[in-house]
Structure formats: C-alpha cells, structure tokens
Design a protein around this motif. Structure first.
Motif, PDB file in Angstrom:
ATOM      1  N   VAL A   1       2.229 -17.889  -0.381  1.00  0.00           N
ATOM      2  CA  VAL A   1       2.524 -19.251   0.062  1.00  0.00           C
ATOM      3  C   VAL A   1       1.180 -20.006   0.422  1.00  0.00           C
ATOM      4  N   ALA A   2       0.232 -19.257   0.739  1.00  0.00           N
ATOM      5  CA  ALA A   2      -1.166 -19.798   0.904  1.00  0.00           C
ATOM      6  C   ALA A   2      -2.081 -20.320  -0.285  1.00  0.00           C
ATOM      7  N   GLY A   3      -1.583 -19.437  -1.277  1.00  0.00           N
ATOM      8  CA  GLY A   3      -2.108 -19.746  -2.507  1.00  0.00           C
ATOM      9  C   GLY A   3      -3.339 -18.759  -2.672  1.00  0.00           C
ATOM     10  N   PHE A   4      -3.272 -17.713  -2.009  1.00  0.00           N
ATOM     11  CA  PHE A   4      -4.607 -16.904  -2.310  1.00  0.00           C
ATOM     12  C   PHE A   4      -4.313 -15.520  -3.299  1.00  0.00           C
ATOM     13  N   PRO A   5      -5.411 -15.483  -4.125  1.00  0.00           N
ATOM     14  CA  PRO A   5      -5.089 -14.168  -5.138  1.00  0.00           C
ATOM     15  C   PRO A   5      -4.954 -12.927  -4.192  1.00  0.00           C
ATOM     16  N   CYS A   6      -3.980 -12.147  -4.449  1.00  0.00           N
ATOM     17  CA  CYS A   6      -3.944 -10.962  -3.529  1.00  0.00           C
ATOM     18  C   CYS A   6      -2.968  -9.999  -4.440  1.00  0.00           C
ATOM     19  N   ASP A   7      -3.481  -8.753  -4.563  1.00  0.00           N
ATOM     20  CA  ASP A   7      -2.954  -7.747  -5.457  1.00  0.00           C
ATOM     21  C   ASP A   7      -2.645  -6.487  -4.482  1.00  0.00           C
ATOM     22  N   VAL A   8      -1.547  -6.011  -4.623  1.00  0.00           N
ATOM     23  CA  VAL A   8      -0.940  -4.549  -4.049  1.00  0.00           C
ATOM     24  C   VAL A   8      -1.246  -3.665  -5.044  1.00  0.00           C
TER      25      VAL A   8
ATOM     26  N   ALA B   1     -11.334   3.487  -7.074  1.00  0.00           N
ATOM     27  CA  ALA B   1     -12.229   2.953  -8.194  1.00  0.00           C
ATOM     28  C   ALA B   1     -13.084   1.699  -7.507  1.00  0.00           C
ATOM     29  N   MET B   2     -12.506   0.929  -6.605  1.00  0.00           N
ATOM     30  CA  MET B   2     -13.160  -0.108  -6.008  1.00  0.00           C
ATOM     31  C   MET B   2     -14.227   0.592  -4.988  1.00  0.00           C
ATOM     32  N   TRP B   3     -13.895   1.438  -4.462  1.00  0.00           N
ATOM     33  CA  TRP B   3     -14.717   2.254  -3.201  1.00  0.00           C
ATOM     34  C   TRP B   3     -14.917   3.502  -3.697  1.00  0.00           C
ATOM     35  N   PRO B   4     -15.730   3.694  -4.714  1.00  0.00           N
ATOM     36  CA  PRO B   4     -15.994   5.168  -4.955  1.00  0.00           C
ATOM     37  C   PRO B   4     -16.174   6.288  -3.927  1.00  0.00           C
ATOM     38  N   LEU B   5     -16.833   6.094  -2.912  1.00  0.00           N
ATOM     39  CA  LEU B   5     -17.284   6.871  -1.890  1.00  0.00           C
ATOM     40  C   LEU B   5     -15.967   7.008  -0.677  1.00  0.00           C
ATOM     41  N   MET B   6     -15.062   6.353  -1.070  1.00  0.00           N
ATOM     42  CA  MET B   6     -13.842   6.566  -0.005  1.00  0.00           C
ATOM     43  C   MET B   6     -12.937   7.702  -0.290  1.00  0.00           C
ATOM     44  N   ASN B   7     -12.468   8.402   0.608  1.00  0.00           N
ATOM     45  CA  ASN B   7     -11.705   9.368   0.536  1.00  0.00           C
ATOM     46  C   ASN B   7     -10.311   8.779   0.711  1.00  0.00           C
ATOM     47  N   THR B   8      -9.520   9.152  -0.252  1.00  0.00           N
ATOM     48  CA  THR B   8      -8.215   8.497  -0.324  1.00  0.00           C
ATOM     49  C   THR B   8      -7.128   9.678  -0.578  1.00  0.00           C
ATOM     50  N   ASP B   9      -7.319  10.581   0.171  1.00  0.00           N
ATOM     51  CA  ASP B   9      -6.299  11.797   0.170  1.00  0.00           C
ATOM     52  C   ASP B   9      -5.118  11.252   0.979  1.00  0.00           C
ATOM     53  N   ASP B  10      -5.190  10.641   2.108  1.00  0.00           N
ATOM     54  CA  ASP B  10      -3.987  10.079   2.917  1.00  0.00           C
ATOM     55  C   ASP B  10      -3.874   8.738   2.593  1.00  0.00           C
ATOM     56  N   VAL B  11      -4.175   8.234   1.615  1.00  0.00           N
ATOM     57  CA  VAL B  11      -4.109   6.726   1.651  1.00  0.00           C
ATOM     58  C   VAL B  11      -2.847   6.484   0.685  1.00  0.00           C
ATOM     59  N   ILE B  12      -1.849   5.524   0.840  1.00  0.00           N
ATOM     60  CA  ILE B  12      -0.638   5.430   0.181  1.00  0.00           C
ATOM     61  C   ILE B  12      -0.462   4.152  -0.532  1.00  0.00           C
ATOM     62  N   GLY B  13      -1.291   3.157  -0.423  1.00  0.00           N
ATOM     63  CA  GLY B  13      -1.601   1.992  -0.753  1.00  0.00           C
ATOM     64  C   GLY B  13      -2.518   0.968  -0.354  1.00  0.00           C
ATOM     65  N   ALA B  14      -2.842  -0.147  -0.931  1.00  0.00           N
ATOM     66  CA  ALA B  14      -3.762  -1.076  -0.530  1.00  0.00           C
ATOM     67  C   ALA B  14      -3.351  -2.520  -0.934  1.00  0.00           C
ATOM     68  N   ILE B  15      -4.038  -3.400  -0.421  1.00  0.00           N
ATOM     69  CA  ILE B  15      -3.981  -4.832  -0.849  1.00  0.00           C
ATOM     70  C   ILE B  15      -5.410  -5.193  -1.062  1.00  0.00           C
ATOM     71  N   HIS B  16      -5.763  -6.047  -2.147  1.00  0.00           N
ATOM     72  CA  HIS B  16      -7.036  -6.589  -2.593  1.00  0.00           C
ATOM     73  C   HIS B  16      -7.157  -8.192  -2.527  1.00  0.00           C
ATOM     74  N   LEU B  17      -7.822  -8.637  -1.754  1.00  0.00           N
ATOM     75  CA  LEU B  17      -7.906 -10.168  -1.816  1.00  0.00           C
ATOM     76  C   LEU B  17      -9.121 -10.742  -2.262  1.00  0.00           C
ATOM     77  N   LEU B  18      -9.231 -11.423  -3.320  1.00  0.00           N
ATOM     78  CA  LEU B  18     -10.333 -11.725  -4.257  1.00  0.00           C
ATOM     79  C   LEU B  18     -11.256 -12.595  -3.594  1.00  0.00           C
ATOM     80  N   MET B  19     -10.670 -13.528  -2.582  1.00  0.00           N
ATOM     81  CA  MET B  19     -11.541 -14.763  -2.113  1.00  0.00           C
ATOM     82  C   MET B  19     -12.051 -14.547  -0.884  1.00  0.00           C
ATOM     83  N   ASP B  20     -11.807 -13.452  -0.306  1.00  0.00           N
ATOM     84  CA  ASP B  20     -12.400 -13.070   0.956  1.00  0.00           C
ATOM     85  C   ASP B  20     -13.865 -12.798   0.903  1.00  0.00           C
ATOM     86  N   GLY B  21     -14.835 -13.216   1.968  1.00  0.00           N
ATOM     87  CA  GLY B  21     -16.214 -13.109   1.772  1.00  0.00           C
ATOM     88  C   GLY B  21     -16.951 -12.899   2.972  1.00  0.00           C
TER      89      GLY B  21
END
Length: 816
Positions: free
Chosen positions: A115-122, A130-150
């Motif tokens: 609605v706000a027009g922000f690029p956002c990927d689930v 792949a974005m955060w190679p040092l991260m442990n993702t064993d218990d991660v089930i999903g994420a969102i990526h907001l491209l325009m944050d700063g």
C-alpha cells in the motif's frame, strides 16, 4: 559566557536534538525566518548522539510508514542541499521469523508495504542466509527483506538539519537554559531563560527526556519516561561482509547493524529499566549510564545463538544510554490542549532518527496551517489523559513499553503493566461473570466473557484466538435474545446555558434544535469538512444537552469545545464521564426484560427510536436512551454511579428467563461491523470528510446559522461523484481474518486499505471496512462492475463491496 539573545521571535524551539533541528529546518522551508532554537548545552547532547542511526521505513500503519519514508528520503538529499554529510545509506533490512505467529506478523507487514509502495520481499530461510552468511538459520522459518531501509549518522543528520535551518534564517543558540514559560490569556507567549526573556508567537517543546518536567511548568501533560537502553559494539570481525542489511531477530529481542567491519547489537528487552525517577539531572551532557551485564545476559546469549561467531568475538563497547518512552510506544506531536500556541514533539521511543524528518515536517505544517496536515491521531498529544503523566503510571509502564517494540504485535493484545487505573463501579460484578478485561484510555473494560472452567485470559494469535467461540455465543445472544454490556467508559459531557443550543448547532453538522428528549446522531466537523468527533446529542432541557462520545476522545473533545466557544457565549461544559455508569441492554428481547423492571411504556409508539426519557428502573431513576451501536432494538441506561450495581443485578435476575447474557467489546465490535457503523479514530478521522465517510445524511444544510465545515461539504458535494469513499466488504471465503491496514484491490490494482475488520458471526465471514479511491468516482455502478480483493498475509481473497450494511440494511430490527 552570556549569549546575545533576541528579545522576540515568531517561533522558539526548546531542545537541540534531531527533533528540534528538524522542526526548525521545516519551519524555514515554509517561510518562517524568525525562528530561534535554544539548546541548554550542545546540539545532540541528550539522547540523539548515542542513537544507533537506523532509518527503517515500515511502521505499524500506513500513515506512520509514510512519515518514516519521508525521513529516509530527506536524509538522502540533505548533503546535496547543505554540504553537510548525513552518513545515510540505503542498505536495506532483513526481519526474520522463528515461529508461525511472527511469520504471520511480518507477512502482514509485507502486505501493508505494498500500500505504501515500498519494495518488500517475503523470502525463505535459505535466501536470508545468503544475505547474512554468518547467521544461524536453523530455527528461522521465513523473513522479509525491505530494500529501501537505511541507516545514518545521528549527529551528522542533526548537524545537516541545523545547517539547513540556519541557511533558511533560523538562529540556533547553544548553552542557553530555558527556565520557564511566558503565558498570557491561555496562550504561550514566550520563554524565560537564564540569560533573558524571549517573546514568541509559538513555543515548541522538543526537550526529549526533559519534556515532561518542562511541560509541567506550563500545566501541560506530556507522558513520557526515560529508560536505560543498551547496545554493544564488537571488535572487528574479518568475516563480516560490508554493507549488510540491518537484521532484526525480534523473537530474540535484538537487532544487528554492520558498522565499519564491526557489529552493533542492540536490544529491546522485556522488563526494561526505567531511569531518572527523581528527575533527569540538569548536568546530563553526552553522558552514559553504568553497565549491567546481568540484565543483558539473556539477550547476549540470544545474539550468540543467532550469530555463533560472537562466541569468539570480543566486545569493544558496552553502551547504556537513556531514551524516553511513552505509555503506548507512540510519540507525542501537536498543540497542547491545555495551552494554545504551545507545541510538542517528544517521546520518540528510540525511533527518533527514523521519525525526525516526518515529525518535523508535520509539526511545522501544523504550526503553519493551524491544524494537523494529515491524520495524526496515532501520535496526537490530545490522546492522553492526566493520569498518564503520573510518576507511578509511567514508571510501571516503561518496564513494558520498551520491550513491546519487539514483542509480537498480536491483534487485541493488552498491556500487562499500569492496569486497573479506571474501573467501572460494575467491575467486580463483571469479574464474577467471567469478564476478561482489556484496557482502553485507562478503563478496565470487559472484552469477552470466559465460560465456566475456562481460563479468563487471552491466548494470542493472528488467527482465531481462544475467545472466538465465546464471541460467537455473545454475538448470537444480542442478535437473537438479549445481551448486556457495561459502557460506563463512554465520555459524557453536559452542555448547558442560554446559548447552549446556538453553540452546539454551530459545532454539530446535524440540527440539534429538537424537542426535549430527542436524540441526534451527528459529527463535529472542521473547516475542511473532516470529522473531529462522532457523537450523540440528547436534549435534556430547554437549555441543556447530554453529549456522548467514544472512550479515547475525552481530552480531544473538551479541547474542541473550548477552542470553538465564542468568548461572549453563555454556555458551560461539564465532563460527566465519572458521574454516570452506562448499562446497555440490546437485542430483540430487550424490551421484554426492561418492561418487567419499569412501569414506563417502552413500546415503539410511546418510546420511539432516537428518543430518551427518565424512567424508574428498579430502585433507581435512570436516563433510558433508545439508540444502538449493534443494530438491534435496545436502550442505553445512564445511571448515577452508586445505583448501577443494583440495577445491573435486577436486569440479570429478570432476564434469566430470556437467556440474557453479558457481552464484551470484542462482540460489540463484530456486531457493529456487520452494521457498518463507523468508529472514530479508525474508520473516520479529521481528514476524512463527512461525505467520504458516507455520513452526509447527518448534515443539515438548511438550519439557521449553518455549521463549521458547511461550505467545504457543499463544495465537495457540488463536484460530482466522490473519488474517495468508505466501503464495507464481505469476504467470500469464511477462513481469513483481517484487522486493519490490509491492501484493497480493484481489478488487480491497489485502490485503498482497510480501516477495520472482524469476523461477523451472523453473516458467516469477515467483514472489513475501508476507503477506496477511483478518480472517476466511487459509484454504485463502478463497485458492481469491479472485482475486489483484500490481501491478508500476502494472499488475496475475493470480497463483495457494499455502500450499505450487510446486516439489516433497512433498519427494521432497530425501529420495531
């Protein structure tokens, strides 16, 4: 050294953090050249200097998200304008989920981002890794990526804003302590400093942690409290990639920001530590607070779980600095209701850098225009009550409010701290019936009723919560027999005096020149036709009226009445909220129940809809008003507080043979949604016109003297079909639940967002409401020829639009 201060200025701003400098900058952009900003020591020395500098764009709702996005855009451009760097980069952000409910929350956020027009990927855990190679993702089930944050440098952003303000003519003077206010005839007219007075047309309090105490000097309530706020900075990590997106593990209460090869790890922990209970020291200057490793140990362990490399990485800095937090985690903006021309921008809950650009722009425009430039009710200073400024309330709530920023933001979630502030006289009786209470404006209100053997507590979810079946049964009782709700939290105002009718007829868009005992549903409009209040007005005598409004509007309503009262008018306002309990009896058997308790004739002929009478009921004399917010036959009973418990007992004793049962506010919400009844602050605001809201039928254009906003409404009416309209929607699928801010699609294109949603047990699916826009006009023909969908958690569902309610649109149930 004594500073040379001007003797006067158009605007004086108190406080030289990022907020004060943003207000000064934006005032000069609007043509204000006589602006003076006073800082007690040096710019940024309070809390700005130690901020982490995150500039995300997605907030809890659309309006706040757009302000945050403006901040990011501004910081990106400031260096080119001023020559002063801000350190701003758009590195994006990554928010991970480690459980189903968090994933639901971030997916709902991703839908709102559209609605706000922000690029956002689930994205998947693998993509997050792949974005955060040092991260442990064993218990991660999903994420969102907001491209325009700063992210940006807080000190540099502030200096850039200050330089831009100076370029526009503002004076910024450091090492000047403001001692007090100059007040005349209910207005702020200047400030008193250690080095002399400055007269001013407007004064703006941007003093951060000091704002509450300084506000008290002028009798202004600014509820906020400082809390200890922590982050650590590691030693250099060679394996750490540069330019990583900011990563949030909200389930672990931590965020992670790459900074020149090092890692900043910040915490928003539950059970936070309030600070400055005895006041903020006047000597506080680029200070930090003592370390507390024991307090942070669980969160450092969570950080090592998320980034195992931290187990072998040293800490270069352990930082503890104070930030100010408000009772509801929303900042304070706007003109004080207690003092004209006194504006506030404070209490930024550790999101001051993210918010400063948008908040500064909004407040500058507010000063310039004389009203809020858009719907800002979320952060409007007038939402607060006096009790929220008390020390005990703030200290208790602050232990919770910091951590709430990262806790899962479930629908209907209730605060745990600072509870029991305002209790209805019926509280214990409700509790004995199984009431599960929620808090609204300090009131403890029954939201739902637990069954025998059921725990009287919430089990939160984004899906059907543990009270869904309770809600269904309460809903059915009101629709098919009789239900009772305690609505003592209604705001109630007595308006009286020889000029009461003339005054109220100017305030109200409907005609309140009616017979004694007649009730009028009406709005209070502003000059732009926007809705300032949604009320009922009952004429109780030739020179007296009872006005009833929503629970959240007490401070705002009284402020509106005072601001619009002519100086020479003989009219008086009394807040009667605490004087009367309200017991509301609703449903097709409501007349049967009440008729057994009174000799008054309750027939439709003797007691028509939208009328009010004083009647004997049990041992009490009550004001019975035949009105409804649920779409059924019923009465609101206004009872002097001390008589209410006995009346409540009698109603339930008498109603037992009619299957009477209590119902809560969740049920009231589902009932009112089926009737498409609006709720001020969500469905209608001061920036939705009465015509856009579908409430034009309340406007009486013929009455003598007109009403505030009449000209604007007539102009909009003359312009043909409205390009924006309030519409109700019924889901075709009975499964999804929506709440607010979900995207509305017309033929595959986003045309609006929802303002409210609730499952309607009578109609068998979720009912949603919201505004849609169509340049050629939102007409019945267009609605019927268009395919509509609403997106919930990134999935679209077909919905049926309607300009009328889905339940009893002809109102036969009400007028019987």
């Amino acid at each position: 050294m004594t500073k040379e201060l001007p003797s006067s200025a158009q605007v004086v701003i108190i406080g030289g953090g990022v907020i004060g400098c943003s207000v000064a900058y934006h005032l000069t952009k609007l043509g204000f050249t006589d602006v003076v900003l006073l800082e007690r020591r040096q710019l940024t020395c309070g809390t700005t200097w130690h901020a982490a500098g995150l500039v995300p764009t997605l907030r809890a709702n659309y309006n706040m998200s757009m302000l945050a996005n403006y901040s990011a855009t501004l910081y990106e451009q400031l260096e080119a304008e001023t020559g002063q760097g801000t350190g701003f980069v758009r590195n994006g952000s990554l928010t991970i989920a480690t459980n189903k409910e968090r994933l639901s929350e971030i997916k709902r956020g991703a839908s709102m981002a559209k609605v706000a027009g922000f690029p956002c990927d689930v994205i998947t855990p693998e993509q997050a890794k792949a974005m955060w190679p040092l991260m442990n993702t064993d218990d991660v089930i999903g994420a969102i990526h907001l491209l325009m944050d700063g992210m940006a440098s807080p000190v540099d952003v502030t200096q850039a804003l200050a330089k831009g303000a100076r370029m526009g003519g503002a004076k910024i003077i450091e090492e000047v302590k403001v001692l007090d206010m100059k007040i005349k005839d209910g207005k702020a007219v200047g400030v008193i400093t250690e080095q002399g007075d400055i007269d001013a047309e407007f004064v703006v309090n941007c003093s951060g942690m000091w704002a509450r105490e300084f506000g008290k000097k002028a009798g202004v309530n600014i509820p906020l409290h400082a809390a200890e706020h922590f982050y650590v900075v590691t030693e250099s990590i060679p394996e750490l990639q540069r330019g990583l997106p900011t990563m949030r593990d909200m389930d672990g209460f931590c965020y992670y920001k790459e900074d020149a090869g090092k890692l900043l790890v910040g915490m928003f922990e539950p059970n936070a530590k309030p600070w400055g209970m005895d006041g903020i020291p006047g000597s506080f200057f680029f200070d930090q607070l003592p370390d507390d490793y024991d307090h942070l140990e669980p969160y450092l362990e969570a950080a090592m779980h998320r980034l195992p490399i931290l187990e072998e990485t040293g800490l270069q800095l352990f930082f503890n600095g104070p930030e100010s937090f408000t009772p509801d985690d929303r900042y304070h903006l706007g003109e004080a209701p207690e003092l004209h021309n006194y504006f506030i921008a404070a209490g930024f809950n550790s999101v001051g850098i993210q918010s400063a650009g948008g908040a500064g722009k909004m407040l500058a425009e507010w000063i310039h225009k004389g009203h809020a430039p858009q719907d800002l009710w979320d952060v409007d200073i007038r939402r607060n009550m006096p009790f929220q400024g008390t020390q005990r309330y703030l200290e208790e709530r602050t232990t919770e409010s910091l951590g709430l920023l990262y806790e899962t933001h479930y629908p209907f979630k209730q605060y745990k701290t600072a509870r029991g502030v305002r209790r209805s006289v019926l509280h214990e009786q409700l509790k004995a019936q199984g009431a599960v209470f929620g808090s609204e404006n300090g009131w403890e209100r029954a939201n739902w009723f637990a069954k025998e053997g059921q725990a009287a507590e919430y089990e939160y979810s984004f899906g059907r919560q543990n009270w869904f079946e309770n809600n269904k049964q309460e809903h059915s009782a009101v629709r098919n027999s009789v239900g009772v709700i305690d609505q003592s939290s209604f705001c109630k105002y007595k308006i009286e005096g020889p000029d009461a009718e003339t005054f109220l007829n100017r305030i109200c868009c409907n005609n309140i020149s009616v017979a004694i005992g007649k009730m009028v549903y009406t709005q209070w409009l502003n000059e732009r036709g926007g809705i300032e209040a949604d009320v009922t007005v009952t004429r109780t005598a030739s020179d007296a009226y009872l006005v009833v409004s929503g629970v959240a509007c007490q401070t705002r309503d009284m402020d509106w009445l005072r601001r619009n009262k002519p100086k020479d008018a003989s009219v008086f306002f009394t807040d009667m909220t605490s004087a009367f309990a309200v017991i509301t009896v609703m449903g097709p058997r409501s007349r049967d129940v009440l008729s057994k308790l009174t000799k008054a004739d309750l027939s439709h002929e003797a007691f028509p809809f939208a009328t009010s009478q004083e009647i004997e009921l049990g041992y009490a004399i009550v004001r019975a008003s035949r009105i409804t917010y649920v779409g059924e036959l019923g009465w609101e009973l206004y009872i002097p507080t001390e008589y209410a418990p006995s009346v409540y007992e009698l109603i339930f004793e008498t109603g037992e043979v009619f299957d009477i049962r209590p119902y809560g506010y969740h049920t009231m919400n589902s009932l009112r949604m089926e009737k498409c009844y609006r709720h001020w602050g969500h469905d209608i605001t001061d920036h939705d016109t009465v015509l856009e809201a579908g409430l034009g039928f309340t406007c009486n254009f013929e009455k003598e003297g007109g009403f505030i906003g009449k000209e604007a409404v007539l102009e909009q009416k003359a312009n043909g079909p409205l390009p924006k309209r309030f519409i109700a929607f019924l889901f075709e699928d009975a499964g999804p639940l929506c709440y607010h801010e979900e995207p509305i699609y017309a033929n595959g294109k986003i045309v609006g967002r929802t303002t409210a949603g609730m499952f309607g047990h009578t109609v068998g699916a979720t009912v949603a409401m919201g505004y849609v826009e169509h340049e050629a006009g939102v007409t019945k023909d267009w609605l019927e020829s268009t395919s509509f969908e609403i997106e919930v958690e990134c999935e679209r569902y077909k919905v049926t639009p309607s300009l009328r309610s889905f339940y009893d649109p002809s109102m036969k149930k009400i007028k019987c």
